[in-house]
Each structure stands twice: as structure tokens, then as C-alpha cells.
Design a protein around this motif. Structure first.
Motif, PDB file in Angstrom:
ATOM      1  N   CYS A 223      27.594   0.688  41.888  1.00 30.73           N
ATOM      2  CA  CYS A 223      28.461  -0.041  42.819  1.00 30.73           C
ATOM      3  C   CYS A 223      27.968   0.140  44.250  1.00 30.73           C
ATOM      4  O   CYS A 223      27.894  -0.830  45.031  1.00 30.73           O
ATOM      5  CB  CYS A 223      29.903   0.452  42.697  1.00 30.73           C
ATOM      6  N   GLN A 224      27.641   1.380  44.595  1.00 34.20           N
ATOM      7  CA  GLN A 224      27.145   1.649  45.945  1.00 34.20           C
ATOM      8  C   GLN A 224      25.812   0.942  46.185  1.00 34.20           C
ATOM      9  O   GLN A 224      25.534   0.478  47.295  1.00 34.20           O
ATOM     10  CB  GLN A 224      26.983   3.158  46.157  1.00 34.20           C
ATOM     11  N   GLU A 227      26.548  -2.571  47.080  1.00 34.37           N
ATOM     12  CA  GLU A 227      27.104  -2.653  48.432  1.00 34.37           C
ATOM     13  C   GLU A 227      26.017  -2.718  49.499  1.00 34.37           C
ATOM     14  O   GLU A 227      26.240  -3.241  50.596  1.00 34.37           O
ATOM     15  CB  GLU A 227      27.995  -1.434  48.703  1.00 34.37           C
ATOM     16  N   LYS A 228      24.838  -2.202  49.170  1.00 30.79           N
ATOM     17  CA  LYS A 228      23.754  -2.133  50.152  1.00 30.79           C
ATOM     18  C   LYS A 228      22.778  -3.300  50.049  1.00 30.79           C
ATOM     19  O   LYS A 228      21.811  -3.373  50.818  1.00 30.79           O
ATOM     20  CB  LYS A 228      23.001  -0.809  49.981  1.00 30.79           C
ATOM     21  N   ALA A 232      25.256  -8.562  50.026  1.00 27.88           N
ATOM     22  CA  ALA A 232      26.376  -7.811  49.448  1.00 27.88           C
ATOM     23  C   ALA A 232      27.688  -8.580  49.556  1.00 27.88           C
ATOM     24  O   ALA A 232      28.526  -8.515  48.653  1.00 27.88           O
ATOM     25  CB  ALA A 232      26.501  -6.453  50.124  1.00 27.88           C
ATOM     26  N   LYS A 233      27.884  -9.313  50.628  1.00 36.74           N
ATOM     27  CA  LYS A 233      29.151 -10.044  50.797  1.00 36.74           C
ATOM     28  C   LYS A 233      29.375 -11.003  49.635  1.00 36.74           C
ATOM     29  O   LYS A 233      30.482 -11.100  49.102  1.00 36.74           O
ATOM     30  CB  LYS A 233      29.157 -10.801  52.117  1.00 36.74           C
ATOM     31  N   LEU A 236      29.992  -9.033  46.283  1.00 35.62           N
ATOM     32  CA  LEU A 236      31.299  -8.398  46.205  1.00 35.62           C
ATOM     33  C   LEU A 236      32.442  -9.407  46.151  1.00 35.62           C
ATOM     34  O   LEU A 236      33.612  -9.022  46.105  1.00 35.62           O
ATOM     35  CB  LEU A 236      31.509  -7.461  47.386  1.00 35.62           C
ATOM     36  N   CYS A 333      33.961  -1.105  39.766  1.00 34.65           N
ATOM     37  CA  CYS A 333      33.725  -1.135  41.215  1.00 34.65           C
ATOM     38  C   CYS A 333      34.966  -1.554  41.998  1.00 34.65           C
ATOM     39  O   CYS A 333      34.951  -1.521  43.231  1.00 34.65           O
ATOM     40  CB  CYS A 333      32.577  -2.090  41.551  1.00 34.65           C
ATOM     41  N   TRP A 335      36.242  -4.540  42.517  1.00 32.57           N
ATOM     42  CA  TRP A 335      35.998  -5.718  43.356  1.00 32.57           C
ATOM     43  C   TRP A 335      36.483  -7.002  42.701  1.00 32.57           C
ATOM     44  O   TRP A 335      37.022  -7.872  43.367  1.00 32.57           O
ATOM     45  CB  TRP A 335      34.495  -5.885  43.627  1.00 32.57           C
ATOM     46  N   THR A 489      38.696  -2.295  51.785  1.00 27.05           N
ATOM     47  CA  THR A 489      37.749  -2.244  50.681  1.00 27.05           C
ATOM     48  C   THR A 489      36.384  -1.774  51.156  1.00 27.05           C
ATOM     49  O   THR A 489      35.705  -0.988  50.480  1.00 27.05           O
ATOM     50  CB  THR A 489      37.620  -3.625  50.014  1.00 27.05           C
ATOM     51  N   VAL A 490      35.987  -2.250  52.319  1.00 27.57           N
ATOM     52  CA  VAL A 490      34.694  -1.857  52.884  1.00 27.57           C
ATOM     53  C   VAL A 490      34.771  -0.449  53.471  1.00 27.57           C
ATOM     54  O   VAL A 490      33.879   0.383  53.272  1.00 27.57           O
ATOM     55  CB  VAL A 490      34.246  -2.866  53.955  1.00 27.57           C
ATOM     56  N   GLY A 493      35.829   1.945  50.312  1.00 26.50           N
ATOM     57  CA  GLY A 493      35.286   1.718  48.970  1.00 26.50           C
ATOM     58  C   GLY A 493      36.400   1.197  48.080  1.00 26.50           C
ATOM     59  O   GLY A 493      37.584   1.508  48.288  1.00 26.50           O
TER      60      GLY A 493
END
Length: 661
Positions: A223-224, A227-228, A232-233, A236, A333, A335, A489-490, A493
């Protein structure tokens, strides 16, 4: 003058009468071999859509009028079990006779584990009778029942379990029952979720979400990693799955739901339109929502459906329906919105509570904002206060292996959410005699006698607690509130954000209860009943454990631990090691001090609201570390609560809709 029958003739008549009675008895057996509990346990284990709802006449015998046929299981057509004359069919007679027979073979270790998994929940009926509803409404419900099965397929797609049930042998009924109940082959009950033998099929499948590529899930912290990613937008996004990028190895793309699962999305849309057609010119607000929702299943733009959904309320429709992807708790995650359907009737009792609380909404927002502190600022809130609903049917993410959601504020994101969304409280769950008996048994094993016997539940406090919980989701810093451009959420997490949003709502409900006593909305006794209800509600979630078997945090369990742990630290709750619990059996029990609880609630409220207002991730992690993860005296208390509550099976809600043929 009396006419006498010769002795020989009388004997012949008596023999004939006894023979006829014996034949009648053979043709119409007395269904009293099994008690009600035994019958319902047996049908659950054998994956049968049958439930003995009550012994109305107290004769210990199952009768056709006492049988409910459950939605969603194989052979859930009532005519297979009860004929047009209201009598049991031969199929039912044969099935009943088989239920009391011992199994042909002894279960192996895996099958024993599956049976233990099933035994940790008790089928609990939610029955709706449509006899007095219009033919148009019954037609709508029939189409929504079909749509609900489509929602279950979509949810299985998301969970990564679609099609696995076909690998279970047809005669392994307990495993098929477990798969249906859990909507997966994996065990989820506290005593078996970590048992390697507990699985519905062999070989044991990998536990892989259907939302992300299997290869990326093999790596820790995937999940992390997502995010990177540069995009990512998009990855997610709440309404898309993630797939490998076919044009660029090692990268990923977002796939909108209607593309990821086109056939099932189209099938649900078709049934929603058919439900609207069935209603014709009736229920205009509901028809508008059905049409808009059907379009959203095709377009993946959920805002038009959200607007139509919010436009429905307790004054313009007697029905409640939500069919959409909403909550994220099932996602590793946290999301991706999970598909769910909930059909219910509007309970008009909500109108009086709306009238009481509507003038106080912005005052409540100001109270929350003051405790939250900077940089949060009070805003004008426009959300609709909760409607009360009586559930008819839950499907997909709304259908849980144990328990059920008793309040909800939706949608979670977007313009409609920003304007307040729509909130509901479910009023017909846990009100049946079976649930109330289990609740008394569990509470008496943990509470000290004085606390157990004071402010005994009357039923409405659970609804009022839920009402305020859902209203509180719309107060103070929520999902869309951002600090330095980062939503929760951002900033926190996904999983931690979900835990703290639910903690905010649950604790705010308690804080607002005391505030509303001062406004004359509640009496002090009602406040104490709500406090007691919250404490025992927390015990139930603590008993499930803080994490699922795959390591996914259990949001409600964690927030419950933070609440109870902080109240113990504040001295509002006290655990006495050497005092007997109210059941007179268990040693060690919990006592509540209702005079100290309001201050303890406010102290936690200020801490949680401040964490959310500042997007203080370290503060959130510190609270979690102290009350969820620490191995200390409170961990021992949590373990005692869990062990005692787990002795009593949890409710597994099953649904039956009765309607004229």
C-alpha cells in the motif's frame, strides 16, 4: 331409546380408527424431534435456507407458519418448502428427517475447524412481511433481491474470492455454508481465524485482494509503495481497481469499476431499472434514485446517484435503499469503496428526533470545533439528521459474518458528502429475543453486579447512540477536512484515518449526549443508559481482537480499546480483580462511575479532535500504541473481556422476505 353397537362391530371400528390415526401420523409427522436451537444450528451447518423463527404456540413443534425461508442461499424459493395450501412439502419432510441423523463420516481436522467457526455465530433472523404492500412494491423488491445477488458477485470480485466456492465439493455443506457466511473461504471468528486448518477448501488458496495485482501484494508494504507512485492520486481513487500497466513494466494503472467488472455492473444496473419500472408512477423519489443509481453503475460517476439518494427522506418515501460502493474497511489499504446494497423501510419515529435536534446542529458543531482547537474552525453544517430504518435486506459489504452496521453516514467523499450527506440508524437489529438473551449473558460475565443491574438496557439507547454517532460524522474535522492540503486519508494513511474517524464519531456521540442533557433533549437517566450501552458495545468489538488474521486493523475494535482504556486511566471505569462478575461465576469485573464518565469522555474527545484537527499522525499512533498494542495490565483486561464474550455466539443476521404468491 338408545341404539347399541355390537361388541364385534365396535372392535372393528376401533381398529380402523387406530389404523387411520397411525397412517395419518406417518403422513404428517410431528416436527418436534429437534428443539428450535438444534434445528437452526443444523440448517445453518447444512447450508439450508430454513429458519425456525419462533415457537409461537409453545408446543415445541415446528409448524409451517413458524418457518422462514432465507434469502440468498440455494433453493431460497419458499414454494419448495411450503406448498400452496400452507403445508410442508415432501421435500421439507424428507429434509427434516435427515437433520437428526448423525453424519455418515467423522469430520477431519479441517472440517472440525469449519464447524467451530460456524458455531461462533448464531443465525439471527430479520423477517419482513410484504403481505400488506402493493403489487408494485413487491415487484420492486423482487428485482432488488436479484440486484443484491449481483452486488454480492461484485463484492466477491473486489475481495478476490469470486468463483472459489465452485471448488468446494457439493457434499461439503458446512464449508459451503461458511464460505457463504464469510463471503470468502477464510475463517474470521476470533477462536479460529488463526487456525491453519480453518479454511473452506483445499488446497488453501492465497489470501489475495481482487483490487490489486497479485504480484504487488506479495511484497510487504505494498500500500505504501502505491502511495509513492507518480500517479498515486489515480491509483488511490475510491472507484477503481489497480492493474499492471501493460505499456510499462513495473508500473500500474487505475481501472474504473465498470471496466473492471463490466458484466456484473451491467446486470445490477438492469435490475435497478427494472425495479423502477415495477414501481411505475409510485414512489417518485425512490424511482429517481433507482434510475440515477443504474446510470452510475454504467458511468462510474456516483454524484448524480448521491444527489438523488440524499433527496429521499422520511417524508417523501416509505422505503430506504442504498446501492453503491461506499465503505473501505474490507480493503487492506482502506482506499477502495466496497459494493453494498441495503433495503429497508422508513421508521417514522425518526421524525420527532429530527425535530428535536435540527435547531441544535450548528451549536453542536461549535461545541466540537471548540474542543478540536486550531486550525479547525466551526462551519455551517447542513447535513440531514438520521432517518430511522427497519432493515429488510443487506448484501455485499453490508452483509457481515457477525453483527451488522447499526448506523451509517454516507457518502464518504465528494460534493454530496461535503454538503452533509444522508445519515441513518437501523432500528430493528439486535431487538429480537435471541439477541437480547445473548447480550444479557455477555454483559453479566464482565460487569460487576452493581453496574450490570443499574440502568438496564431498554432498547432505545442503542438507537440514540447510533443516531448521535452518525450525526457526529458530519461534525468537526472529517474525511474531507484537509491540513496543508492533505485530507486525513493522506495525512494518517487509510486504515488509521478510518479508525480515528470512527473514534471521533463514537466518542462525540457520548460527549454530545451530556451536552444535550443540558438542552433538555435527554434526561440524565437516558444519558447514563447511553453511556452503559456504549461501554458494552465496546466490549463486543474488543472481543473480536485488534487485527484480522491477515494483519488488517479492525477499526471498531481499536477505537473501542482506546475508549475503554482511556476511561480506565481516568478512573471512570474500574477493574476489580477479586470481585465476582454479575453472573456469579467469573472473577474480575468492571464497575462504572457515571459521575466521572462525562469528564473522561470530554478528555478523550479533546485529544481525538485535536489530533484530527492538526493532522497529528504521531499523536494518533501514540494513542493506538498505548491502548491497542501495548502488552500491559489493560492488555490482560482486554483478553479477559474477549474470552468471556467469545463464549456466546455472535449474531449472524439472515434475511427473509415473505410475500403472497
Amino acid at each position: 331409546m338408545h341404539r347399541q353397537i355390537p361388541l364385534r362391530l365396535a372392535t372393528m371400528l376401533l381398529v380402523a380408527l387406530l389404523t387411520a390415526c397411525a397412517q395419518k401420523s406417518a403422513q404428517a409427522p410431528a416436527f418436534s424431534t429437534l428443539t428450535r436451537a438444534q434445528f437452526n444450528d443444523a440448517t445453518a451447518q447444512r447450508f439450508l435456507p430454513l429458519f425456525w423463527r419462533d415457537d409461537a404456540d409453545g408446543n415445541g413443534q415446528l409448524e409451517p407458519a413458524e418457518l422462514a425461508v432465507l434469502w440468498g442461499l440455494p433453493d431460497d424459493d419458499a414454494s419448495l418448502w411450503i406448498d400452496a395450501e400452507g403445508k410442508f412439502t415432501q421435500r421439507f419432510i424428507d429434509t427434516y428427517a435427515s437433520l437428526s441423523k448423525p453424519a455418515a463420516t467423522q469430520p477431519d481436522a479441517r472440517q472440525q475447524a469449519v464447524l467451530k467457526e460456524l458455531a461462533q455465530s448464531a443465525p439471527t433472523l430479520v423477517l419482513t412481511d410484504l403481505a400488506k404492500d402493493t403489487p408494485a412494491e413487491r415487484g420492486m423488491v423482487r428485482h432488488l433481491q436479484v440486484a443484491a445477488k449481483g452486488i454480492e458477485r461484485l463484492y466477491a470480485d473486489q475481495k478476490g474470492t469470486a468463483g472459489l466456492e465452485q471448488k468446494i465439493p457439493a457434499d461439503d455443506l458446512a464449508s459451503r455454508a461458511m464460505f457463504h457466511r464469510n463471503q470468502s473461504p477464510f475463517c474470521e471468528a476470533p477462536q479460529t481465524e488463526n487456525d491453519p486448518d480453518c479454511v473452506a477448501l483445499l488446497p488453501r488458496p492465497a489470501q489475495v485482494s481482487g483490487l490489486y495485482p497479485a504480484t504487488v501484494q506479495e511484497r510487504p508494504g505494498f500500500c505504501q509503495r502505491l502511495e509513492k507512485e507518480p500517479d498515486a492520486k489515480a491509483l488511490l481513487d475510491h472507484y477503481s481497481s489497480v492493474a499492471d500497466d501493460p505499456a510499462k513494466a513495473g508500473h500500474f494503472i487505475a481501472v474504473p469499476y465498470p471496466q473492471a467488472w463490466a458484466d456484473d455492473m451491467a446486470a445490477v444496473a438492469k435490475e435497478l431499472n427494472a425495479a423502477a419500472d415495477a414501481l411505475g408512477g409510485n414512489e417518485t423519489a425512490l424511482v429517481a434514485y433507482l434510475r440515477a443509481a443504474a446510470q452510475s453503475f454504467a458511468s462510474n460517476d456516483w454524484e448524480p446517484a448521491n444527489r438523488a439518494w440524499k433527496a429521499m427522506n422520511a417524508t417523501n418515501s416509505k422505503w430506504f435503499l442504498r446501492v453503491a460502493p461506499d465503505e473501505v474497511y474490507y480493503d487492506p489499504c482502506a482506499w477502495k469503496a466496497g459494493f453494498a446494497l441495503q433495503l429497508a423501510r422508513i421508521n417514522p419515529d425518526s421524525i420527532q428526533w429530527q425535530q428535536k435536534l435540527e435547531p441544535l446542529k450548528n451549536e453542536m458543531e461549535q461545541q466540537i470545533a471548540t474542543l478540536a482547537g486550531k486550525p479547525y474552525k466551526a462551519r455551517e453544517v447542513k447535513f440531514a439528521l438520521p432517518d430511522f430504518i427497519d432493515v429488510v435486506l443487506n448484501a455485499g459489504d453490508q452483509r457481515s459474518p457477525s453483527g451488522a452496521t447499526i448506523g451509517q453516514s454516507l457518502p464518504n467523499w465528494g460534493p454530496v458528502a461535503d454538503s452533509g450527506g444522508r445519515t441513518v440508524a437501523m432500528t430493528n437489529l439486535y431487538t429480537d429475543a435471541d439477541s437480547l438473551a445473548r447480550k444479557r449473558e455477555q454483559e453479566s460475565s464482565v460487569l460487576c453486579k452493581a453496574t450490570a443491574e443499574s440502568f438496564r438496557p431498554q432498547g432505545k439507547e442503542t438507537v440514540l447512540n447510533s443516531l448521535l454517532h452518525e450525526a457526529a460524522h458530519n461534525l468537526g474535522p472529517s474525511h474531507e477536512y484537509a491540513v496543508a492540503g492533505k485530507t486525513d486519508t493522506v495525512a494518517f494513511g487509510g486504515t488509521l484515518a478510518s479508525t480515528f474517524e470512527e473514534l471521533k464519531a463514537q466518542n462525540s456521540a457520548l460527549y454530545l449526549t451530556s451536552y444535550l442533557v443540558g438542552k433538555g433533549v435527554f434526561t440524565d437517566e437516558e444519558r447514563k443508559r447511553i453511556l452503559r450501552d456504549d461501554i458494552t458495545w465496546a466490549f463486543g468489538h474488543i472481543s473480536r481482537g485488534m487485527y484480522a488474521a491477515d494483519g488488517t486493523p479492525r477499526n471498531y475494535s481499536q477505537l473501542a480499546a482506546i475508549q475503554i482504556g482511556s476511561f480506565l486511566d481516568a478512573g471512570a471505569l474500574t477493574w476489580t480483580d477479586d470481585e465476582k462478575a454479575a453472573n456469579g461465576t467469573d472473577t474480575g469485573c468492571l464497575q462504572a462511575d457515571y459521575d466521572k464518565l462525562p469528564a473522561a469522555v470530554e478528555k478523550l474527545e479533546q485529544a481525538v479532535l485535536g489530533i484530527k484537527a492538526r493532522a497529528d499522525r504521531k499523536g494518533a499512533e501514540a494513542l493506538k500504541a498505548k491502548y491497542v498494542d501495548a502488552k500491559d495490565r489493560f492488555a490482560t483486561i482486554k483478553s479477559a473481556i474477549a474470552g468471556r464474550y467469545q463464549r456466546t455466539p455472535k449474531a449472524n443476521f439472515v434475511y427473509s422476505v415473505a410475500m403472497p404468491r
